[in-house]
Design a protein around this motif. Structure first.
Motif, PDB file in Angstrom:
ATOM      1  N   GLY A 245       0.811  -1.221   0.000  1.00  0.00           N
ATOM      2  CA  GLY A 245       0.000   0.000   0.000  1.00  0.00           C
ATOM      3  C   GLY A 245       0.842   1.268   0.000  1.00  0.00           C
ATOM      4  O   GLY A 245       0.865   2.020   0.988  1.00  0.00           O
ATOM      5  N   HIS A 248      -0.333   4.713   1.150  1.00  0.00           N
ATOM      6  CA  HIS A 248      -1.544   4.411   1.918  1.00  0.00           C
ATOM      7  C   HIS A 248      -1.150   3.837   3.273  1.00  0.00           C
ATOM      8  O   HIS A 248      -1.465   4.407   4.316  1.00  0.00           O
ATOM      9  CB  HIS A 248      -2.446   3.442   1.169  1.00  0.00           C
ATOM     10  N   ASP A 249      -0.420   2.724   3.239  1.00  0.00           N
ATOM     11  CA  ASP A 249       0.081   2.137   4.480  1.00  0.00           C
ATOM     12  C   ASP A 249       1.381   2.794   4.935  1.00  0.00           C
ATOM     13  O   ASP A 249       1.701   2.783   6.126  1.00  0.00           O
ATOM     14  CB  ASP A 249       0.311   0.635   4.290  1.00  0.00           C
TER      15      ASP A 249
END
Length: 266
Positions: A245, A248-249
């Motif tokens: 991700g 995102h992560d």
């Protein structure tokens, strides 16, 4: 006072490397590959006073990591940590360091400075006895790993699932192969005692990223054989292709030879 682990990559490239790490009780540098004046200015650019630095950890004796070691140790009364073979190799290059400031820290050990734990680990590079470091504070971990030709399973286990990484993406392989370097130098860079490529860096990250990982810095880029865009794109694309991700992560940050990254709280 906050009880955070804070970091700033002050400089990272094939020409000079310095990283700043802060806890409530300690302000430390990893490597000093620029002049003392430039390091002072770089610290000031992220709101830090060089006079607050208390310790300096050296990874190996190449000039892009030790240029300012002697000056900083003498002028600012720093404790300097490196393993015995690195001390032996760099002492002729850095001038006299006060004996009480010389600290031997061998690889595959853990030491504690009050609220900061430091773990050393050996890497594969064409230096006397290169080692890099993982820093722990208040449940957070930050790993620095550049200047290695490959990443062993032992190193992977040591550094997995850290909150932040400064990881080498030294070169784009095609840029290096097609560039102006003489073939023996190209072979050295590509060897197991050389440097990680952009693709190598990405594959290393795939092996070590965990749920804790939030910040990734791409470091030690070659001036001649890489660009920020090439490194960032290669790493992001490979990770995304394997369902990581990206942005995102975790976030991916570029580093610079002359401009410090903003101070980051892990």
């Amino acid at each position: 006072m906050s009880d955070d682990l804070k970091i700033s990559v002050l400089a990272s490239s094939s020409s000079g490397n310095v990283t700043y790490i802060e806890t409530p009780k300690h302000h430390v540098l990893v490597d000093a590959g620029m002049s003392g004046k430039k390091i002072k200015e770089s610290l000031a650019s992220v709101g830090k006073d060089i006079n607050t630095i208390d310790s300096l950890f050296v990874t190996h004796e190449h000039s892009d990591h030790i240029k300012g070691v002697g000056v900083l140790a003498r002028r600012y009364d720093l404790n300097v940590y490196a393993n015995k073979k690195t001390w032996d190799a760099m002492m002729p290059k850095i001038g006299k360091v006060p004996e009480e400031k010389i600290n031997v820290f061998e690889h595959n050990k853990v030491m504690t400075l009050d609220d900061l734990d430091i773990e050393s680990f050996a890497v594969s590079h064409d230096a006397a006895d290169p080692q890099f470091y993982k820093f722990y504070h208040n449940g957070k971990e930050f790993v620095i790993l550049t200047d290695t030709g490959y990443v062993s399973e032992r190193v992977q286990k040591t550094i997995e699932n850290a909150d932040g990484y400064l990881l080498e993406c030294n070169h784009d392989v095609e840029m290096l192969r097609n560039g102006m370097y003489p073939w023996p130098l190209k072979q050295r860079i590509l060897s197991e005692k050389g440097h990680l490529s952009n693709d190598d860096g990405a594959h290393t990250l795939m092996d070590v990223i965990g749920n804790n990982t939030k910040q990734i810095y791409l470091g030690h880029l070659s001036h001649e054989n890489n660009t920020k865009k090439a490194a960032h794109t290669a790493v992001a694309d490979i990770l995304e292709d394997h369902d990581f991700g990206v942005e995102h992560d975790f976030s991916i940050h570029d580093t610079d030879p002359a401009i410090a990254d903003p101070l980051m709280t892990l």
